[in-house]
Design a protein around this motif. Structure first.
Motif, PDB file in Angstrom:
ATOM      1  N   ASN A  47      91.554  13.828 -30.552  1.00 15.94           N
ATOM      2  CA  ASN A  47      90.787  13.942 -29.309  1.00 15.94           C
ATOM      3  C   ASN A  47      89.436  13.261 -29.429  1.00 15.94           C
ATOM      4  O   ASN A  47      88.933  12.678 -28.462  1.00 15.94           O
ATOM      5  N   ARG A  48      88.838  13.342 -30.607  1.00 16.37           N
ATOM      6  CA  ARG A  48      87.525  12.737 -30.810  1.00 16.37           C
ATOM      7  C   ARG A  48      87.595  11.226 -30.966  1.00 16.37           C
ATOM      8  O   ARG A  48      86.582  10.544 -30.977  1.00 16.37           O
ATOM      9  N   LEU A  49      88.788  10.707 -31.030  1.00 21.95           N
ATOM     10  CA  LEU A  49      89.012   9.268 -30.895  1.00 21.95           C
ATOM     11  C   LEU A  49      89.331   8.937 -29.430  1.00 21.95           C
ATOM     12  O   LEU A  49      88.757   8.027 -28.854  1.00 21.95           O
ATOM     13  N   GLY A  50      90.264   9.692 -28.861  1.00 22.54           N
ATOM     14  CA  GLY A  50      90.749   9.396 -27.520  1.00 22.54           C
ATOM     15  C   GLY A  50      89.692   9.472 -26.441  1.00 22.54           C
ATOM     16  O   GLY A  50      89.631   8.609 -25.559  1.00 22.54           O
ATOM     17  N   VAL A  51      88.840  10.500 -26.497  1.00 18.76           N
ATOM     18  CA  VAL A  51      87.838  10.672 -25.435  1.00 18.76           C
ATOM     19  C   VAL A  51      86.741   9.605 -25.506  1.00 18.76           C
ATOM     20  O   VAL A  51      86.519   8.883 -24.537  1.00 18.76           O
ATOM     21  N   PRO A  52      86.043   9.446 -26.648  1.00 19.65           N
ATOM     22  CA  PRO A  52      84.967   8.455 -26.654  1.00 19.65           C
ATOM     23  C   PRO A  52      85.451   7.008 -26.529  1.00 19.65           C
ATOM     24  O   PRO A  52      84.737   6.159 -26.007  1.00 19.65           O
ATOM     25  N   LEU A  53      86.687   6.746 -26.985  1.00 15.70           N
ATOM     26  CA  LEU A  53      87.210   5.383 -26.883  1.00 15.70           C
ATOM     27  C   LEU A  53      87.907   5.139 -25.562  1.00 15.70           C
ATOM     28  O   LEU A  53      88.397   4.047 -25.294  1.00 15.70           O
ATOM     29  N   ARG A  54      87.955   6.176 -24.715  1.00 10.59           N
ATOM     30  CA  ARG A  54      88.564   6.100 -23.372  1.00 10.59           C
ATOM     31  C   ARG A  54      90.002   5.568 -23.426  1.00 10.59           C
ATOM     32  O   ARG A  54      90.391   4.676 -22.665  1.00 10.59           O
ATOM     33  N   MET A  55      90.769   6.151 -24.337  1.00  9.35           N
ATOM     34  CA  MET A  55      92.169   5.764 -24.459  1.00  9.35           C
ATOM     35  C   MET A  55      92.934   6.238 -23.234  1.00  9.35           C
ATOM     36  O   MET A  55      92.747   7.347 -22.762  1.00  9.35           O
ATOM     37  N   GLU A  56      93.786   5.365 -22.707  1.00 10.91           N
ATOM     38  CA  GLU A  56      94.554   5.688 -21.511  1.00 10.91           C
ATOM     39  C   GLU A  56      96.019   5.891 -21.880  1.00 10.91           C
ATOM     40  O   GLU A  56      96.539   5.219 -22.761  1.00 10.91           O
ATOM     41  N   PRO A  57      96.677   6.813 -21.173  1.00 11.17           N
ATOM     42  CA  PRO A  57      98.100   7.033 -21.442  1.00 11.17           C
ATOM     43  C   PRO A  57      98.916   5.766 -21.175  1.00 11.17           C
ATOM     44  O   PRO A  57      98.567   4.979 -20.298  1.00 11.17           O
ATOM     45  N   LEU A  58      99.976   5.645 -21.951  1.00 13.16           N
ATOM     46  CA  LEU A  58     100.902   4.524 -21.730  1.00 13.16           C
ATOM     47  C   LEU A  58     101.774   4.849 -20.532  1.00 13.16           C
ATOM     48  O   LEU A  58     102.101   6.009 -20.289  1.00 13.16           O
ATOM     49  N   PRO A  59     102.188   3.841 -19.773  1.00 16.94           N
ATOM     50  CA  PRO A  59     103.075   4.108 -18.631  1.00 16.94           C
ATOM     51  C   PRO A  59     104.418   4.671 -19.130  1.00 16.94           C
ATOM     52  O   PRO A  59     104.905   4.288 -20.185  1.00 16.94           O
ATOM     53  N   HIS A  60     104.988   5.581 -18.351  1.00 15.32           N
ATOM     54  CA  HIS A  60     106.298   6.178 -18.717  1.00 15.32           C
ATOM     55  C   HIS A  60     107.409   5.413 -18.083  1.00 15.32           C
ATOM     56  O   HIS A  60     107.345   4.914 -17.041  1.00 15.32           O
TER      57      HIS A  60
END
Length: 146
Positions: free
Chosen positions: A133-146
């Motif tokens: 989470n501490r990577l995903g939030v600050p790096l603004r990672m977006e979900p991959l399309p399903h």
């Protein structure tokens, strides 16, 4: 688009994190409990990427849509077992880490419902999802399309 590509720019570190994740997954903690913890911690931390990933993983493990919908209000829901509630209570306390950390009462619930190996898995997966989470939030990672 993500601010930074960690696997590309820090491959050794990222590989170590991924290896830790793989070993945790192989541990004795029930897969559904593991995914419920990942989703709940990701909800607390506001990590859309991880919420998307782990709700998908939970469904693959047989989790129902209704329980996923109830997860944000698990204390009010009758759909979770005492073991799952103890895991979620611990995960929330370890994620939010107030001035007194995880209380003896919360830890007693973990001890009551999980053998030692599974306790270690619960501690490990809670720490690991907080890392992701501490990577995903600050790096603004977006979900991959399903």
């Amino acid at each position: 688009m993500s601010r930074l590509n960690m696997p590309e720019l820090a491959p050794e570190v990222y590989k170590a994190w991924a290896t830790a994740e793989m070993h945790i997954r192989r541990g004795p903690l029930d897969a559904v409990v593991r995914e419920l913890v990942k989703i709940r911690v990701s909800q607390i931390n506001g990590c859309l990427f991880c919420i998307d990933m782990h709700t998908t993983e939970a469904r693959k493990e047989g989790e129902s849509e209704q329980r996923i919908y109830h997860l944000n209000a698990w204390r009010e829901s009758a759909l979770f077992t005492d073991q799952e509630k103890a895991a979620l209570e611990y995960a929330e306390a370890a994620t939010e880490l107030g001035p007194h950390g995880v209380s003896d009462e919360v830890w007693a619930g973990v001890e009551k419902h999980f053998p030692e190996g599974e306790r270690a898995g619960l501690v490990a997966i809670t720490a690991q999802i907080n890392l992701w989470n501490r990577l995903g939030v600050p790096l603004r990672m977006e979900p991959l399309p399903h």
